[in-house]
Design a protein around this motif. Structure first.
Motif, short mmCIF file in Angstrom:
data_model
loop_
_atom_site.label_atom_id
_atom_site.label_comp_id
_atom_site.label_asym_id
_atom_site.label_seq_id
_atom_site.Cartn_x
_atom_site.Cartn_y
_atom_site.Cartn_z
N THR A 88 0.80 -1.19 -0.10
CA THR A 88 0.08 0.00 0.04
C THR A 88 0.86 1.16 0.03
OG1 THR A 88 -0.16 -0.03 2.30
CG2 THR A 88 -1.92 -1.20 1.19
N PRO A 89 0.30 2.33 -0.55
CA PRO A 89 1.10 3.42 -0.45
C PRO A 89 1.13 4.54 0.78
CG PRO A 89 -1.20 3.99 -1.42
CD PRO A 89 -1.16 2.46 -0.95
N GLY A 132 -0.36 1.91 -6.25
CA GLY A 132 0.82 2.68 -6.54
C GLY A 132 0.75 2.82 -8.17
N GLY A 133 2.01 3.50 -8.58
CA GLY A 133 1.94 3.85 -10.10
C GLY A 133 2.59 2.62 -10.93
N GLU A 158 5.61 1.86 -11.89
CA GLU A 158 6.81 1.20 -11.44
C GLU A 158 6.45 0.14 -10.27
OE1 GLU A 158 9.68 3.88 -10.32
OE2 GLU A 158 9.87 4.80 -12.21
N ALA A 159 5.69 0.55 -9.36
CA ALA A 159 5.10 -0.27 -8.28
C ALA A 159 4.65 -1.54 -8.73
CB ALA A 159 4.37 0.37 -7.16
N VAL A 160 3.65 -1.33 -9.57
CA VAL A 160 2.80 -2.75 -10.20
C VAL A 160 3.65 -3.44 -10.95
CG1 VAL A 160 1.11 -3.18 -11.93
CG2 VAL A 160 0.67 -1.27 -10.19
N GLN A 161 4.70 -2.82 -11.61
CA GLN A 161 5.42 -3.72 -12.39
C GLN A 161 6.54 -4.53 -11.68
OE1 GLN A 161 8.08 -1.68 -15.31
NE2 GLN A 161 9.27 -3.37 -15.81
N ALA A 162 7.03 -3.87 -10.44
CA ALA A 162 7.85 -4.69 -9.52
C ALA A 162 7.29 -5.72 -8.67
CB ALA A 162 8.22 -3.43 -8.43
N ALA A 163 5.71 -5.51 -8.44
CA ALA A 163 4.97 -6.46 -7.75
C ALA A 163 4.73 -7.67 -8.82
CB ALA A 163 3.55 -6.21 -7.34
N GLY A 164 4.69 -7.38 -10.11
CA GLY A 164 4.53 -8.37 -11.15
C GLY A 164 5.73 -9.52 -11.14
N GLU A 165 6.76 -8.87 -11.19
CA GLU A 165 8.09 -9.69 -11.10
C GLU A 165 8.60 -10.25 -9.77
OE1 GLU A 165 10.91 -6.28 -11.46
OE2 GLU A 165 10.62 -5.86 -13.62
N ALA A 180 5.76 -11.65 -8.09
CA ALA A 180 4.75 -12.69 -8.13
C ALA A 180 5.33 -14.00 -8.61
CB ALA A 180 3.83 -12.11 -8.84
N PRO A 181 4.99 -15.17 -8.01
CA PRO A 181 5.30 -16.43 -8.49
C PRO A 181 4.21 -16.84 -9.61
CG PRO A 181 4.14 -16.53 -6.33
CD PRO A 181 4.46 -15.14 -6.49
N PRO A 182 4.68 -18.00 -10.37
CA PRO A 182 3.53 -18.51 -11.24
C PRO A 182 2.25 -18.56 -10.78
CG PRO A 182 5.89 -19.54 -11.52
CD PRO A 182 5.83 -18.65 -10.16
N GLY A 183 1.31 -18.03 -11.47
CA GLY A 183 0.02 -18.57 -11.17
C GLY A 183 -0.61 -17.32 -10.17
N CYS A 184 0.10 -16.55 -9.40
CA CYS A 184 -0.20 -15.43 -8.56
C CYS A 184 -0.83 -14.59 -9.22
CB CYS A 184 0.92 -14.87 -7.90
SG CYS A 184 0.62 -13.67 -6.65
N ARG A 185 -2.12 -14.17 -8.69
CA ARG A 185 -3.06 -13.22 -9.02
C ARG A 185 -2.52 -11.63 -8.78
NH1 ARG A 185 -9.24 -13.42 -7.40
NH2 ARG A 185 -8.95 -15.24 -8.61
N VAL A 186 -2.12 -10.90 -9.68
CA VAL A 186 -1.69 -9.45 -9.32
C VAL A 186 -2.73 -8.64 -9.47
CG1 VAL A 186 -0.21 -7.43 -9.61
CG2 VAL A 186 0.75 -9.94 -9.86
N VAL A 187 -3.42 -7.97 -8.46
CA VAL A 187 -4.63 -7.00 -8.38
C VAL A 187 -3.93 -5.43 -8.27
CG1 VAL A 187 -6.69 -6.12 -7.23
CG2 VAL A 187 -5.95 -8.63 -7.18
N GLU A 188 -3.87 -4.86 -9.50
CA GLU A 188 -3.63 -3.44 -9.59
C GLU A 188 -4.56 -2.56 -9.11
OE1 GLU A 188 -2.15 -2.77 -13.67
OE2 GLU A 188 -1.60 -4.94 -13.86
N TRP A 189 -3.99 -1.68 -8.38
CA TRP A 189 -4.72 -0.36 -7.98
C TRP A 189 -3.85 0.79 -8.32
CZ3 TRP A 189 -9.44 -2.01 -7.29
CH2 TRP A 189 -9.76 -3.20 -6.64
#
Length: 844
Positions: free
Chosen positions: A129-130, A210-211, A213-220, A222-231
């Protein structure tokens, strides 16, 4: 140590060293915690407790959390949290986003098939979270709790302990410990890669705020199959028609949207579009809007931009001023730099530097969708100003472009409970929709397979005084009109009719719970043809309720209602091949006897579901032996004020019911003292309704007596059971002795095989009181044996007669002469006329 240097781990504050150790066991922790179901009831109760504290400035929690906030923001932030955690808001959120208050339970989406669905947690849910929104972190975790997840919150090392202290309070407010074990909150810098990898590497879902960059970092991470919820960051705009643009009130409202929160919210307007392609019109409007913005801005305090933010503002403004020489732009700005309007002839959407900096651009309505669609992944709110037809048409264009939210001008930053966020429901993003298909033969009467696993986990009854009917009636005078949707009156069989009020959501929730109970009782919506023969009209609820219940079961039903023309009712039953009857025992008894020959000849009535009263054992025998009825079972145990309270299963006998724990918490208190009875003892039934948005009934003494039935039910359900043993009014003092109506009925049934109806009438006399036992002359043509049996087997009655304290008369009358409640048709079992009849006044 203080919380400012600690982390929260499952209810315990720990230091960095301990966090490092526990992170190595996070997979085992997740596996252990997620095997236990987290009922939404438990979460709602904890949130309600914390919400109450946050509305009380004298509470310890309020003071502790206020200490983490700037003095001028504390009251507003804590009020926002209190409102978000209030039961009404969270219940509305559950209904809107997951379809009901118990989304974690496996239930049948179609009652005709033994297919079950539920919302299940995704598992280990990480929240990143921000640091610029105090409420985001704790409320995101609350959404994770409502969906049953194990939540790991990552906040910045520079953040205050507000979120940790609030989440610790939620855990402390839950006596079950289920909330605390599902919350881990860590404060550390994103540069601490070992912790970030340990947390995200085990995640089933990552919610990141977040922006890009934050979303991209979380995606990197995340393990395979992990759901990334972007806010992620979003951009919002206003769109004005020519007519709206000429209205100063509209412009003032738009200026308010620009000034609120310094445009820091994603829903703040960064661009104002005008429905034109004319440059002169655009610049003229921008000048007028600058005047309105100056006026509004002067009246609103503003935050000071950081040096980096001020540098961006200056850069954007200077470039716009340079482009004025090309005829592309025009700039209006406050001398003190507090606001600026940047008019640009190019319609392409672009972000503003914020802090009351707003672009004004032309965009003819026919080009709205094609112009904005390339930015669809960033679009959020569009405020549209125009007449009704304009708003309707432009809304469709904006939605097609990718906008997820349309509001009126002046309310871009406002929201409503359960409003979708960035085009989705958060609770659904934090959940999985799961299903179970079961063999019909084994699960035909199983409404919820979870009941076969373990007893329901319920919050304790509140620490509150007992409520009586008069207390409840008095409270209606102050009930908010927004909670007063449905008005029902009781039948008045035990006193004056009482008013009960429900919201539509309350009613729907109760009818769905009662429908599940009816499945368990053996009603088969795929095969049974039901006739609803409850009484209707006069604001009485039985007929309407069972119409709703059968509708929710997708059942075949004949909504006939109870009527005096028994022949017509019987004809309809036969003509439409009804095989299942719903109604009051006294009315159904009259119907079977009035149309005995016709119904015996038909022989098609297989099931009878009754409510409000009970059939005696002898009456059941007559229905089975003479009319071929195979199933005689309670349709529901309930009351007008509380709604459905219990249901029978196929293993239930007599007056034994499972408690509807989805709706209520039951206490059984001593008949004379306000303390719990010993297990299995008889006491007063006291219900707390946990599923009422408006009229909250806590510790309501309903007037019934009963006892808990110990041990597991042979149907396999672990839901608690209660045996109903009559009402307080069934025991009446006559001639100084207490006479129990049910004991009178039992003696007549056991000693004389009497299976008609029984009514007691008590009247005063010149020297002693008079008790008249009224019987159905069809089943007791000669009253002599009945009087002898009563005095022989009821000691109190015999003593009262022998001592000259009571005159006993047994009277036989036609069935039609029994007194009944006008609204419900219920038999009035005990009629006490001592306060309404003079000793010299005859009794009819």
């Amino acid at each position: 140590m203080t919380t400012s240097v600690l982390h929260l781990w499952q209810g315990e504050f720990i230091d960095d060293t301990e966090v490092g150790r526990r992170l190595t066991t996070l997979p085992q922790t997740a596996g252990r915690v997620l095997t236990r179901l987290l009922p939404t009831d438990v979460v709602l109760a904890a949130c309600a407790s914390v919400s109450r504290d946050l509305t009380d400035p004298t509470s310890a929690l309020y003071s502790r959390l206020a200490g983490h906030l700037p003095c001028d923001e504390a009251a507003a932030v804590l009020a926002e949290l209190a409102a978000a955690l209030a039961p009404q808001a969270l219940e509305r959120k559950l209904r809107r986003e997951l379809g009901g208050l118990r989304p974690e339970q496996l239930t049948r989406p179609d009652a005709r098939a033994t297919v079950y669905e539920a919302w299940a947690p995704v598992g280990l849910l990480v929240h990143i979270t921000p640091s610029n929104a105090a409420t985001v972190a704790p409320l995101s975790v609350v959404e994770g709790l409502l969906t049953g997840n194990l939540n790991v919150l990552k906040i910045s090392s520079s953040d205050s302990a507000l979120a940790l202290d609030l989440l610790a309070a939620l855990g402390a407010a839950d006596p079950t410990g289920l909330v605390a074990e599902r919350v881990i909150a860590l404060r550390f810098s994103s540069a601490r890669r070992d912790w970030l990898n340990a947390v995200c590497g085990q995640a089933d879902s990552i919610a990141v705020w977040g922006g890009e960059e934050a979303v991209q970092a979380a995606g990197e991470l995340a393990p395979p199959g992990c759901r990334v919820v972007e806010w992620g960051h979003r951009i919002s705009f206003a769109y004005l028609t020519r007519a709206a643009a000429s209205d100063n009130e509209v412009l003032d409202a738009l200026a308010e949207d620009v000034c609120r929160l310094g445009q820091q919210a994603c829903s703040s307007p960064q661009v104002v579009y005008l429905d034109t392609d004319d440059t002169h019109t655009l610049f003229t409007f921008a000048g007028r809007f600058a005047e309105r913005l100056a006026k509004v801005s002067d009246a609103c305090p503003m935050s000071v931009p950081s040096p980096a933010e001020q540098a961006e503002i200056t850069t954007v403004e200077q470039i716009a001023r340079l482009e004025q020489h090309l005829g592309l732009t025009r700039v209006w700005a406050a001398e003190d730099g507090s606001w600026r309007v940047l008019a640009d002839t190019r319609p392409t959407l672009g972000a503003s530097p914020l802090h009351r900096s707003v672009w004004v651009k032309p965009l003819p309505r026919h080009a709205l969708t094609t112009t904005l669609r390339p930015m669809r992944r960033y679009l959020q709110t569009a405020a549209i100003g125009g007449d009704r037809a304009d708003v309707a048409a432009l809304t469709r264009s904006a939605l097609a472009a990718g906008v997820t939210r349309v509001t009126p001008i002046g309310s871009m930053l406002d929201s409503y409970d359960s409003e979708p966020h960035d085009g989705v429901y958060a609770l659904q993003r934090y959940s999985r929709r799961v299903s179970m298909r079961a063999a019909h033969a084994d699960f035909r009467t199983v409404a919820c397979p979870d009941h076969l696993v373990a007893p329901p986990m319920l919050p304790p009854a509140p620490d509150a005084p007992l409520l009586g009917k008069q207390d409840v009636q008095r409270a209606l005078a102050t009930l908010e009109q927004g909670h007063a949707h449905l008005h029902f009156r009781s039948g008045g069989s035990t006193g004056a009719p009482a008013l009960s009020i429900f919201t539509c959501d309350d009613y729907d929730n109760q009818m769905r719970a009662a429908a599940d109970g009816l499945l368990t009782a053996g009603f088969d919506p795929g095969r049974d043809r039901a006739a609803n023969l409850f009484y209707s009209g006069g604001m009485y609820g039985s007929f309407i309720s069972f119409f709703s219940i059968l509708e929710r079961l997708n059942a075949t039903q004949l909504p006939l209602a109870a009527g005096s023309d028994h022949a017509q009712i019987a004809e309809a039953l036969i003509a439409h091949r009804a095989d299942t009857l719903f109604g009051m025992p006294s009315y159904l008894w009259q119907l079977f006897h009035a149309e005995a020959d016709r119904l015996r000849s038909y022989g098609g009535i297989r099931k009878v579901f009754y409510g409000g009263e009970h059939f005696t054992a002898e009456q059941r025998r007559v229905l089975s032996d003479d009319f071929g009825v195979q199933v005689i079972r309670s349709a529901a145990y309930g009351s007008t004020d509380l709604g459905p309270l219990g249901y029978q299963c196929e293993s239930s006998h007599g007056s034994v019911h499972h408690v509807l724990t989805d709706l209520h918490t039951l206490e059984i208190l001593d008949p004379y003292q306000d303390r719990p009875v010993a297990p299995g003892d008889i006491g007063r039934l006291v219900f707390t309704s946990r599923a009422r948005a408006g009229q909250r009934l806590e510790r309501y003494e309903i007037g019934d007596l009963g006892r808990a039935v110990e041990g597991p039910c042979t149907c396999g359900s672990h839901v608690p059971r209660v045996e109903l043993l009559g009402r307080h009014g069934d025991v009446v003092r006559v001639g100084t002795y207490f006479i129990n109506y049910r004991q009178v009925v039992r003696v007549l049934q056991e000693q004389l095989a009497y299976h008609g109806e029984t009514q007691l009438i008590i009247t005063p006399g010149p020297d002693r009181e008079q008790l008249t036992v009224r019987l159905d002359q069809q089943y007791a043509p000669h009253p002599g044996p009945e009087r002898a049996a009563l005095t022989a087997h009821i000691t109190e009655l015999d003593s009262a007669v022998a001592e000259g304290l009571l005159s006993l008369t047994v009277q036989t009358v036609p069935q039609k002469d029994f007194e009944r409640s006008t609204a419900s048709g219920k038999l009035r079992t005990v009629i006490d006329l001592r306060e309404t009849v003079r000793p010299d006044q005859p009794v009819m």
